[in-house]
Design a protein around this motif. Structure first.
Motif, PDB file in Angstrom:
ATOM      1  N   THR A 131       1.125   3.914  23.245  1.00  0.00           N
ATOM      2  CA  THR A 131      -0.187   3.312  23.541  1.00  0.00           C
ATOM      3  C   THR A 131      -0.964   4.187  24.530  1.00  0.00           C
ATOM      4  O   THR A 131      -2.175   4.392  24.373  1.00  0.00           O
ATOM      5  CB  THR A 131      -0.010   1.882  24.088  1.00  0.00           C
ATOM      6  N   THR A 170      -7.451  -5.174  19.121  1.00  0.00           N
ATOM      7  CA  THR A 170      -7.954  -3.974  19.799  1.00  0.00           C
ATOM      8  C   THR A 170      -8.445  -4.268  21.214  1.00  0.00           C
ATOM      9  O   THR A 170      -8.788  -3.352  21.954  1.00  0.00           O
ATOM     10  CB  THR A 170      -9.085  -3.301  18.990  1.00  0.00           C
ATOM     11  N   LEU A 173      -4.556  -4.570  22.808  1.00  0.00           N
ATOM     12  CA  LEU A 173      -3.657  -3.535  22.262  1.00  0.00           C
ATOM     13  C   LEU A 173      -2.273  -4.079  21.911  1.00  0.00           C
ATOM     14  O   LEU A 173      -1.327  -3.315  21.740  1.00  0.00           O
ATOM     15  CB  LEU A 173      -3.563  -2.309  23.183  1.00  0.00           C
TER      16      LEU A 173
END
Ligand code: GLA
Length: 346
Positions: A131, A170, A173
């Protein structure tokens, strides 16, 4: 000692959830088997030597150069970011071998940037998460390349695995990996029309979303109720863009449920609705792509839609595995400029 690091990252197809990833919403991308291999060798000086087999060229750049508008910008921007994150001390020699077509909506740019960052991570031994790598890759796009994209592509190519789709929020995440069906395939076809996000139409759409965000005083257009948008006095085209975002986000939630339940008819219907919304509300399709999508459905696909940023590139069609060969033959006979790229699931 040879300190060359080699990494492979996949291209991605977005099953559903377009232009929601910079508007607070969900996306559902899946990793493809078409991929990019990259090897990186750190150098003792500041030289940057970039080799691409796809472009059949070797380019020498320096670390302090601005973007100049060719493929090497993405790799150079990623190296600058790797240095800022202490993963590289200076220049490097990078060789790229990519089967992901550029300008096709399959994340070729994100794949190159993520690959450089993952190689630099491996060379440095620093434990950044996938990430964190994806967020760094987005900074390269937003700040160095000047493309105001969201985070979908970077997350998908950094963390998705073959055979699964990534239901990604989004905003937070957080994501779930969902198994793709075994008896249906997500078939990816290139329309024959190539485009570049940096050419500006993507930024125009992002700007129209900004107008809607200012009106509603919220960055999360996807989380607004569609009725609140319909009842508002927001002017066109921002109104239609916001309505696409809110309805598309709801379709992604429903599509993730349908995929989990193995309900291909519902998934296909949501893909068809998504295409109509991209065509009529977000205005990112083209007549040739509408025709390809319509014929894909007429010839038996359970659902079909434009995939990626829009204005060209690929479509994705959900097709029963046993029917795919005959379906493809008929579709390509009608659309000789289209070509098969890959299939996920099945
Ligand atoms: C491009 C961008 C993504 C996303 C899609 C549209 O791929 O890079 O961030 O916005 O377009 O869904």
């Amino acid at each position: 000692m040879d300190d060359t690091v080699t990494v492979t990252v996949p291209g991605r197809v977005n099953v559903i959830g377009e232009h929601t990833d910079y508007n607070g919403g969900m996306v559902l991308p899946a990793a493809l088997s078409v991929s990019l291999q990259l090897s990186l060798t750190p150098r003792g000086d500041n030289a940057v030597i970039l080799r691409s087999t796809a472009y059949d060229e070797t380019v020498t750049r320096s670390l302090d150069e601005a973007a100049r508008g060719d493929w090497s910008d993405a790799a150079l921007g990623a190296m600058r970011e790797a240095i800022a994150m202490d993963m590289l001390a200076g220049g490097a020699e990078v060789s790229v071998n990519s089967a992901i077509p550029a300008g096709a909506g399959l994340s070729s740019s994100a794949a190159l940037i993520v690959a450089v960052l993952k190689a630099a991570r491996a060379a440095s031994g620093i434990g950044f998460s996938d990430t964190e790598i994806a967020l760094a890759a987005r900074r390269v796009e937003n700040e160095y390349l000047g493309v105001p994209c969201g985070i979908m592509d970077q997350m998908a190519v950094a963390a998705a695995s073959i055979g699964t789709a990534m239901a990604l929020d989004t905003k937070t995440l957080k994501y779930r990996l969902l198994h793709l069906p075994k008896d249906h395939e997500l078939t990816v076809l290139h329309s024959g029309i190539t485009r570049q996000l940096s050419e500006g139409r993507y930024a125009v759409r992002a700007g129209e979303c900004d107008t809607a965000k200012a009106y509603f005083e919220s960055d999360d257009l996807c989380l607004l109720g569609p009725d609140a948008i319909r009842d508002s006095e927001l002017a066109e085209p921002a109104r239609s863009r916001a309505l696409h975002c809110a309805t598309e986000h709801a379709r992604v939630l429903a599509a993730a449920d349908a995929l989990e339940a193995g309900d291909m008819q519902s998934l296909g219907a949501l893909m068809n609705d998504s295409h109509a919304s991209m065509r009529d509300l977000f205005d990112i399709s083209l007549p040739a792509i509408d025709a390809l999508v319509a014929d894909a459905a007429a010839l038996g696909a359970v659902g079909a839609r434009l995939t990626g940023g829009g204005f060209g590139g690929c479509i994705v069609a959900l097709v029963k595995s046993t029917a795919r060969e005959a379906w493809l033959k008929q579709l390509l006979a009608k659309h000789p400029k289209a070509r098969f790229i890959d299939a996920a699931g099945g």
